[in-house]
Scaffold this motif. Structure first.
Motif, PDB file in Angstrom:
ATOM      1  N   PRO A   1      33.943  26.657   0.292  1.00 12.12           N
ATOM      2  CA  PRO A   1      35.155  25.846   0.172  1.00 12.12           C
ATOM      3  C   PRO A   1      35.004  24.844  -0.979  1.00 12.12           C
ATOM      4  O   PRO A   1      33.914  24.320  -1.214  1.00 12.12           O
ATOM      5  N   ILE A   2      36.083  24.595  -1.678  1.00 18.19           N
ATOM      6  CA  ILE A   2      36.057  23.635  -2.786  1.00 18.19           C
ATOM      7  C   ILE A   2      35.571  22.273  -2.302  1.00 18.19           C
ATOM      8  O   ILE A   2      34.841  21.573  -3.006  1.00 18.19           O
ATOM      9  N   GLN A   3      35.927  21.912  -1.081  1.00 18.57           N
ATOM     10  CA  GLN A   3      35.504  20.619  -0.540  1.00 18.57           C
ATOM     11  C   GLN A   3      33.984  20.556  -0.396  1.00 18.57           C
ATOM     12  O   GLN A   3      33.384  19.509  -0.617  1.00 18.57           O
ATOM     13  N   ALA A   4      33.353  21.666  -0.041  1.00 20.52           N
ATOM     14  CA  ALA A   4      31.896  21.704   0.073  1.00 20.52           C
ATOM     15  C   ALA A   4      31.252  21.564  -1.301  1.00 20.52           C
ATOM     16  O   ALA A   4      30.222  20.898  -1.454  1.00 20.52           O
ATOM     17  N   ARG A   5      31.869  22.167  -2.315  1.00 15.58           N
ATOM     18  CA  ARG A   5      31.338  22.040  -3.675  1.00 15.58           C
ATOM     19  C   ARG A   5      31.454  20.598  -4.158  1.00 15.58           C
ATOM     20  O   ARG A   5      30.569  20.083  -4.844  1.00 15.58           O
TER      21      ARG A   5
ATOM     22  N   GLU B   1      21.728  20.880 -12.853  1.00 18.20           N
ATOM     23  CA  GLU B   1      22.028  21.700 -11.677  1.00 18.20           C
ATOM     24  C   GLU B   1      23.272  22.566 -11.911  1.00 18.20           C
ATOM     25  O   GLU B   1      23.331  23.711 -11.473  1.00 18.20           O
ATOM     26  N   ALA B   2      24.248  22.028 -12.606  1.00 19.35           N
ATOM     27  CA  ALA B   2      25.443  22.810 -12.949  1.00 19.35           C
ATOM     28  C   ALA B   2      25.083  23.904 -13.957  1.00 19.35           C
ATOM     29  O   ALA B   2      25.571  25.035 -13.851  1.00 19.35           O
ATOM     30  N   ASP B   3      24.232  23.575 -14.919  1.00 21.32           N
ATOM     31  CA  ASP B   3      23.805  24.562 -15.912  1.00 21.32           C
ATOM     32  C   ASP B   3      23.061  25.724 -15.266  1.00 21.32           C
ATOM     33  O   ASP B   3      23.128  26.851 -15.749  1.00 21.32           O
ATOM     34  N   ARG B   4      22.373  25.460 -14.162  1.00 22.31           N
ATOM     35  CA  ARG B   4      21.661  26.510 -13.409  1.00 22.31           C
ATOM     36  C   ARG B   4      22.608  27.249 -12.452  1.00 22.31           C
ATOM     37  O   ARG B   4      22.171  28.126 -11.717  1.00 22.31           O
ATOM     38  N   TYR B   5      23.853  26.845 -12.421  1.00 24.76           N
ATOM     39  CA  TYR B   5      24.877  27.375 -11.515  1.00 24.76           C
ATOM     40  C   TYR B   5      24.522  27.119 -10.052  1.00 24.76           C
ATOM     41  O   TYR B   5      24.806  27.908  -9.172  1.00 24.76           O
ATOM     42  N   HIS B   6      23.898  25.967  -9.824  1.00 23.60           N
ATOM     43  CA  HIS B   6      23.675  25.505  -8.460  1.00 23.60           C
ATOM     44  C   HIS B   6      24.876  24.681  -8.002  1.00 23.60           C
ATOM     45  O   HIS B   6      25.261  24.753  -6.844  1.00 23.60           O
TER      46      HIS B   6
ATOM     47  N   ASP C   1      28.990  23.402  -9.020  1.00 24.23           N
ATOM     48  CA  ASP C   1      30.194  23.876  -9.706  1.00 24.23           C
ATOM     49  C   ASP C   1      30.298  23.179 -11.065  1.00 24.23           C
ATOM     50  O   ASP C   1      30.485  21.958 -11.128  1.00 24.23           O
ATOM     51  N   PRO C   2      30.172  23.935 -12.162  1.00 26.90           N
ATOM     52  CA  PRO C   2      30.199  23.317 -13.489  1.00 26.90           C
ATOM     53  C   PRO C   2      31.501  22.573 -13.790  1.00 26.90           C
ATOM     54  O   PRO C   2      31.482  21.526 -14.454  1.00 26.90           O
TER      55      PRO C   2
ATOM     56  N   ILE D   1      34.175  17.258 -14.458  1.00 25.03           N
ATOM     57  CA  ILE D   1      35.171  16.251 -14.066  1.00 25.03           C
ATOM     58  C   ILE D   1      34.473  14.994 -13.552  1.00 25.03           C
ATOM     59  O   ILE D   1      34.843  13.874 -13.916  1.00 25.03           O
ATOM     60  N   PHE D   2      33.465  15.157 -12.712  1.00 23.53           N
ATOM     61  CA  PHE D   2      32.728  14.025 -12.133  1.00 23.53           C
ATOM     62  C   PHE D   2      32.156  13.137 -13.232  1.00 23.53           C
ATOM     63  O   PHE D   2      32.281  11.910 -13.177  1.00 23.53           O
ATOM     64  N   ILE D   3      31.566  13.767 -14.252  1.00 28.44           N
ATOM     65  CA  ILE D   3      30.944  12.998 -15.332  1.00 28.44           C
ATOM     66  C   ILE D   3      31.994  12.460 -16.302  1.00 28.44           C
ATOM     67  O   ILE D   3      31.992  11.276 -16.631  1.00 28.44           O
ATOM     68  N   ARG D   4      32.903  13.318 -16.739  1.00 27.51           N
ATOM     69  CA  ARG D   4      33.903  12.908 -17.740  1.00 27.51           C
ATOM     70  C   ARG D   4      34.803  11.802 -17.223  1.00 27.51           C
ATOM     71  O   ARG D   4      35.099  10.832 -17.924  1.00 27.51           O
ATOM     72  N   GLU D   5      35.228  11.909 -15.977  1.00 26.92           N
ATOM     73  CA  GLU D   5      36.146  10.919 -15.395  1.00 26.92           C
ATOM     74  C   GLU D   5      35.410   9.747 -14.738  1.00 26.92           C
ATOM     75  O   GLU D   5      36.050   8.860 -14.188  1.00 26.92           O
ATOM     76  N   LYS D   6      34.087   9.781 -14.796  1.00 27.86           N
ATOM     77  CA  LYS D   6      33.254   8.723 -14.202  1.00 27.86           C
ATOM     78  C   LYS D   6      33.629   8.475 -12.737  1.00 27.86           C
ATOM     79  O   LYS D   6      33.786   7.341 -12.287  1.00 27.86           O
TER      80      LYS D   6
END
Length: 103
Positions: free
Chosen positions: A36-40, A74-79, A81-82, A87-92
């Motif tokens: 689920p997107i919420q879990a990601r 972790e996103a680069d390893r596909y662990h 969701d990239p 969004i998390f990083i860009r939008e702080k």
């Protein structure tokens, strides 16, 4: 627990947030399309919180720049969701909690 209609997916989301996009997570080894997107979303927030928390007696808090680097790796390893990490990083998004504390 008998969950209300609005909260019925909480157990699924909670149980799935240690899964990895590439299927190497646990407890079920789910892949991206099964999570689920919420879990990601919870996975990103949980890792951020675990790394930056100052109240963990077994480790010091990691500075935010280093934490964001780890999350990106972790996103680069596909662990993780990239797209969500971007969004998390860009939008702080990690600063939203700080804003709530200040109001």
């Amino acid at each position: 627990i008998k969950w209300t209609r609005e909260l019925k997916n909480v157990p699924i989301i909670s149980a799935s947030h240690h899964e990895k996009m590439n299927g190497e997570g646990y407890p079920k080894g789910l892949t991206a399309d099964q999570m689920p997107i919420q879990a990601r979303m919870l996975a990103v927030a949980d890792i951020f919180d675990a790394l930056t928390a100052k109240d963990r007696p077994y480790k010091p808090a990691i500075p935010i720049p280093k934490t964001l680097q780890i999350i990106q790796e972790e996103a680069d390893r596909y662990h993780l969701d990239p797209d969500l990490v971007d969004i998390f990083i860009r939008e702080k998004a990690y600063e939203l909690d700080k804003e709530a504390d200040e109001s």
